[in-house]
Design a protein around this motif. Structure first.
Motif, PDB file in Angstrom:
ATOM      1  N   LEU A 188       0.926  -1.087  -0.092  1.00 42.27           N
ATOM      2  CA  LEU A 188      -0.114   0.166  -0.105  1.00 42.27           C
ATOM      3  C   LEU A 188       1.008   1.154   0.135  1.00 42.27           C
ATOM      4  CD1 LEU A 188      -2.836  -0.736   2.350  1.00 42.27           C
ATOM      5  CD2 LEU A 188      -3.179  -0.144   0.203  1.00 42.27           C
ATOM      6  N   ILE A 196      -4.477   4.970  -5.470  1.00 38.65           N
ATOM      7  CA  ILE A 196      -5.818   5.567  -5.578  1.00 38.65           C
ATOM      8  C   ILE A 196      -5.964   6.376  -4.289  1.00 38.65           C
ATOM      9  CG2 ILE A 196      -8.357   5.328  -5.463  1.00 38.65           C
ATOM     10  CD1 ILE A 196      -7.685   2.944  -7.378  1.00 38.65           C
ATOM     11  N   SER A 197      -5.593   5.867  -3.019  1.00 39.37           N
ATOM     12  CA  SER A 197      -5.830   6.412  -1.881  1.00 39.37           C
ATOM     13  C   SER A 197      -5.032   7.956  -1.809  1.00 39.37           C
ATOM     14  CB  SER A 197      -5.382   5.896  -0.720  1.00 39.37           C
ATOM     15  OG  SER A 197      -5.871   4.535  -0.623  1.00 39.37           O
ATOM     16  N   SER A 206      -6.516  10.412  -4.049  1.00 43.51           N
ATOM     17  CA  SER A 206      -7.888  11.075  -3.596  1.00 43.51           C
ATOM     18  C   SER A 206      -7.492  12.044  -2.562  1.00 43.51           C
ATOM     19  CB  SER A 206      -8.555   9.919  -2.736  1.00 43.51           C
ATOM     20  OG  SER A 206      -8.900   8.746  -3.921  1.00 43.51           O
ATOM     21  N   ARG A 207      -6.469  11.543  -1.903  1.00 46.07           N
ATOM     22  CA  ARG A 207      -6.102  12.797  -0.941  1.00 46.07           C
ATOM     23  C   ARG A 207      -5.632  13.972  -1.413  1.00 46.07           C
ATOM     24  NH1 ARG A 207      -2.486   8.903   1.664  1.00 46.07           N
ATOM     25  NH2 ARG A 207      -4.546   7.929   2.584  1.00 46.07           N
ATOM     26  N   LEU A 264     -10.561  -7.119  -1.376  1.00 46.60           N
ATOM     27  CA  LEU A 264     -10.993  -5.994  -1.161  1.00 46.60           C
ATOM     28  C   LEU A 264     -11.063  -4.965  -2.592  1.00 46.60           C
ATOM     29  CD1 LEU A 264     -11.138  -4.309   1.396  1.00 46.60           C
ATOM     30  CD2 LEU A 264      -8.966  -2.917   0.629  1.00 46.60           C
ATOM     31  N   GLU A 297     -12.806  -5.652  -5.252  1.00 48.79           N
ATOM     32  CA  GLU A 297     -14.341  -5.252  -5.571  1.00 48.79           C
ATOM     33  C   GLU A 297     -14.892  -4.137  -4.651  1.00 48.79           C
ATOM     34  OE1 GLU A 297     -16.408  -8.898  -5.169  1.00 48.79           O
ATOM     35  OE2 GLU A 297     -18.226  -8.124  -5.968  1.00 48.79           O
ATOM     36  N   GLN A 298     -14.491  -4.161  -3.300  1.00 46.08           N
ATOM     37  CA  GLN A 298     -15.307  -3.255  -2.413  1.00 46.08           C
ATOM     38  C   GLN A 298     -14.643  -1.749  -2.332  1.00 46.08           C
ATOM     39  OE1 GLN A 298     -17.767  -4.438  -0.975  1.00 46.08           O
ATOM     40  NE2 GLN A 298     -17.694  -6.374  -1.940  1.00 46.08           N
ATOM     41  N   PHE A 299     -13.604  -1.682  -3.101  1.00 41.07           N
ATOM     42  CA  PHE A 299     -13.023  -0.337  -2.932  1.00 41.07           C
ATOM     43  C   PHE A 299     -13.608   0.759  -3.679  1.00 41.07           C
ATOM     44  CE2 PHE A 299      -9.132   2.460  -3.106  1.00 41.07           C
ATOM     45  CZ  PHE A 299      -8.621   2.179  -1.838  1.00 41.07           C
ATOM     46  N   ILE A 300     -13.343   1.895  -3.298  1.00 40.70           N
ATOM     47  CA  ILE A 300     -13.883   3.074  -3.998  1.00 40.70           C
ATOM     48  C   ILE A 300     -12.899   3.785  -4.846  1.00 40.70           C
ATOM     49  CG2 ILE A 300     -15.574   5.156  -3.891  1.00 40.70           C
ATOM     50  CD1 ILE A 300     -15.495   4.330  -0.678  1.00 40.70           C
ATOM     51  N   PRO A 351     -14.414   0.544  -7.297  1.00 41.30           N
ATOM     52  CA  PRO A 351     -13.904  -0.788  -7.330  1.00 41.30           C
ATOM     53  C   PRO A 351     -12.779  -1.038  -8.548  1.00 41.30           C
ATOM     54  CG  PRO A 351     -16.332  -0.631  -7.510  1.00 41.30           C
ATOM     55  CD  PRO A 351     -15.837   0.904  -7.397  1.00 41.30           C
ATOM     56  N   LEU A 372     -16.957  -7.299   4.662  1.00 44.48           N
ATOM     57  CA  LEU A 372     -17.329  -5.924   3.959  1.00 44.48           C
ATOM     58  C   LEU A 372     -18.782  -5.900   3.512  1.00 44.48           C
ATOM     59  CD1 LEU A 372     -14.127  -6.266   1.530  1.00 44.48           C
ATOM     60  CD2 LEU A 372     -14.754  -4.248   3.135  1.00 44.48           C
ATOM     61  N   ARG A 429     -20.876   5.263  -2.567  1.00 42.69           N
ATOM     62  CA  ARG A 429     -21.596   4.908  -4.042  1.00 42.69           C
ATOM     63  C   ARG A 429     -22.957   5.613  -4.058  1.00 42.69           C
ATOM     64  NH1 ARG A 429     -20.840  -0.562  -3.437  1.00 42.69           N
ATOM     65  NH2 ARG A 429     -18.569  -0.384  -3.375  1.00 42.69           N
ATOM     66  N   GLN A 441      -4.931   3.513   5.199  1.00 44.60           N
ATOM     67  CA  GLN A 441      -4.715   3.621   3.948  1.00 44.60           C
ATOM     68  C   GLN A 441      -6.055   4.084   3.192  1.00 44.60           C
ATOM     69  OE1 GLN A 441      -1.571   4.117   2.851  1.00 44.60           O
ATOM     70  NE2 GLN A 441      -0.941   3.323   4.648  1.00 44.60           N
ATOM     71  N   ILE A 448      -9.947   5.511   2.309  1.00 51.85           N
ATOM     72  CA  ILE A 448     -10.363   6.884   2.291  1.00 51.85           C
ATOM     73  C   ILE A 448     -11.756   6.905   2.717  1.00 51.85           C
ATOM     74  CG2 ILE A 448     -10.666   8.770   0.479  1.00 51.85           C
ATOM     75  CD1 ILE A 448      -9.143   6.810  -1.450  1.00 51.85           C
TER      76      ILE A 448
END
Lengths: 344, 344
Positions: free
Chosen positions: A227, A259-260, A263-264, A283, A285-288, A290, B227, B264, B286, B288
């Motif tokens: 990460l 990506i984190s 975004s920051r 994870l 699939e669940q990330f923002i 995805p 999740l 979402r 990590q 967001i």
DNA sequence: CTGAAAGCGCTTACAG
DNA sequence: CTGAAAGCGCTTACAG
């Protein structure tokens, strides 16, 4: 409570037969007469007999267990692989021993000791970064105690292995990004010296050339699968004057970290840059958003590794056994990738 | 290559002593004369002798290994705990055997077999959801083969255990949310029947009462640590007419899923709702936004579990040994929580 | 300080 | 089909 566990002798006495007959009934029932067999089975039942594995192991010169070696127990990437290994091992009555290469090294133990001291019949190694001296010592392992690499591997020694389609997966990733319009693609690599890092980086470069894509040297951003390295890589990307519109990361964790950090700093994925990973961890699939990724079937890798090892364990001289298995990967398209300049 | 490993006999022959002397030199050096000792040590060196564990185990009636039982090998929550267990085990020369309760159950094996058949000297169980019949059988384990629960536990049987400060951690979480101004707090729970779920839910309700907070029954949202359950809980929260301004989730994965689903649906964390978790997994930092959480020291839990078990293994009758260890948790404040109505 | 010997609990040729 | 016996490689009272 603590009832003394009974031995073969006890069972033999109860059943009125010799220990040889009890042993045969247990391990090779068809060798004994049916009525005898029933008498023995009943005696086993009433006495609650359990075979003593230490005794059996000593007698048969087998440990009935396999050592699985991880680079780092705390890395969740390996959990599904372990699940697959354990599944096939326990089906065949084998136990699974676990150790981390780092810990073994720190405590001054030698890996091959596990084989030499009869603790394990073979091993599955998930760490391609083993010290060359360790690898050399592994080559002295008796042929009857197979060693197999899974996921990662070492070039030296010609050990059997199972791995994912790293090159094809990487090629697929690049072609996908190209197909949706990207012409400037960066790559965040794995750790320096890691075999997967090289396989993926080489395949990345090769595919870019094949597609005739521009590839500035600085677009190959060094990372290490973590990460944190992903966060750092994002800072590198932000600092570019000429920013690639897509980034292919050598692992999902890299991509999530990337990506984190973005975004920051108020960049948007995929509007400002498309990001994809490799692995398809839970994870992803669940990330923002995805994460688009190359899926490795970690359970299957584990199952394959275990069954290949068991085959060598039960085949004299390991002949006719598969030497290198390659597990298919697949492209999983989600929302972290989109055509370039897709900002409304 | 495959050199036959040498035995005590071989070493004895080379050194010109009895096998007894070789054995003593290895396990109890001060029992033997220094010059003899040196001769034996040299013989061990030239022959590359390794003790045969199966033989030693049979003779000493010890397996020198511990079974660690997980509910599910594929769950990354456990990896750091395993690291801690393995660390202390290998320091003392013990091997670590791993199995999942689910797999053991599916294959019809009985847990206690690992102890009864001399494969392991004791076990560490990380699953409080064991079938009562299994727990009952575990109570028949001989006292010399200790069983210890870590993280989770069972009420039945009075087994030694190590766990985190679940209640205090939960109280801390609620008081923190209260202190920054929240007066309506929801709770997403763990899986029904899980001991941690109950400990945290009860502590949550108790703390709300103590602080005189309103708590509608529907604000206790059933989940299961995953999740996905977090995503579902978010939908529940969105559907509320009277929405709590903060949500305390029983696990980090729940919290991450909760936030994902919210994003979402275009809700913002912490502006629209503060969200916090429990565990402080690697990813929490990590994410967001970075997740406020109650940190469990998983490495320490593992180390403590292993050393408690080893102490019982090497102490006659286990007297004077600690029965229940509680590992401290700590509040980690990050950006997923803020005073209510903090939208600019 | 050292050795001869028993024995841990099995499996497996060998003989019948 | 069954049993007597050897032996896997150690450790540990016991005797000297």
């Amino acid at each position: 409570m603590a009832q003394k566990t009974s031995t073969l002798q006890d069972v033999a006495r109860v059943a009125g037969v010799s220990t040889a007959t009890v042993s045969r009934t247990l391990s090779n029932p068809k060798m004994v007469n049916e009525s005898t067999r029933e008498r023995v089975a009943e005696a086993v039942r009433v006495s609650g007999y359990r075979v003593n594995r230490a005794a059996r192991n000593l007698r048969t010169q087998r440990a009935q267990s396999v050592l699985v070696l991880l680079p780092d127990l705390a890395n969740p990437f390996f959990s599904a692989i372990l699940e697959g290994i354990s599944l096939n091992l326990s089906r065949r009555g084998y136990s699974m021993l676990i150790a981390s290469t780092k810990q073994v090294h720190d405590s001054g133990d030698r890996l091959i000791d596990y084989l030499d001291d009869a603790r394990a019949d073979g091993m599955i190694i998930l760490d391609g970064g083993l010290d060359p001296a360790v690898v050399a010592s592994l080559k002295n392992a008796p042929q009857s105690k197979p060693i197999l690499f899974a996921c990662e591997w070492v070039e030296d020694g010609n050990f059997p292995s199972v791995r994912s389609e790293n090159r094809r997966g990487t090629g697929t990733a690049v072609r996908y990004l190209h197909s949706i319009g990207h012409r400037k693609i960066a790559h965040v690599t794995g750790p320096d010296g890691n075999v997967l890092m090289h396989a993926r980086k080489d395949a990345f470069v090769a595919e870019c050339e094949k597609l005739d894509l521009e590839l500035k040297p600085e677009w190959i951003i060094p990372g290490d699968f973590s990460l944190r390295a992903g966060c750092l890589a994002a800072k590198t990307w932000i600092a570019f004057e000429d920013r690639p519109t897509a980034v292919f990361c050598a692992s999902d964790l890299l991509a999530l970290g990337f990506i984190s950090e973005l975004s920051r700093q108020d960049f948007k994925v995929p509007q400002d840059v498309s990001v994809m990973g490799f692995d398809d961890i839970d994870l992803a699939e669940q990330f923002i958003p995805p994460l688009t990724s190359i899926r490795q079937d970690r359970l299957l890798i584990g199952e394959t590794a275990a069954s290949m090892l068991l085959e060598r364990l039960t085949t004299q001289s390991g002949e006719g056994t598969e030497h290198a298995a390659v597990v298919p990967v697949s492209l999983i398209i989600r929302e972290s990738t989109a055509p370039p300049n897709s900002r409304p």
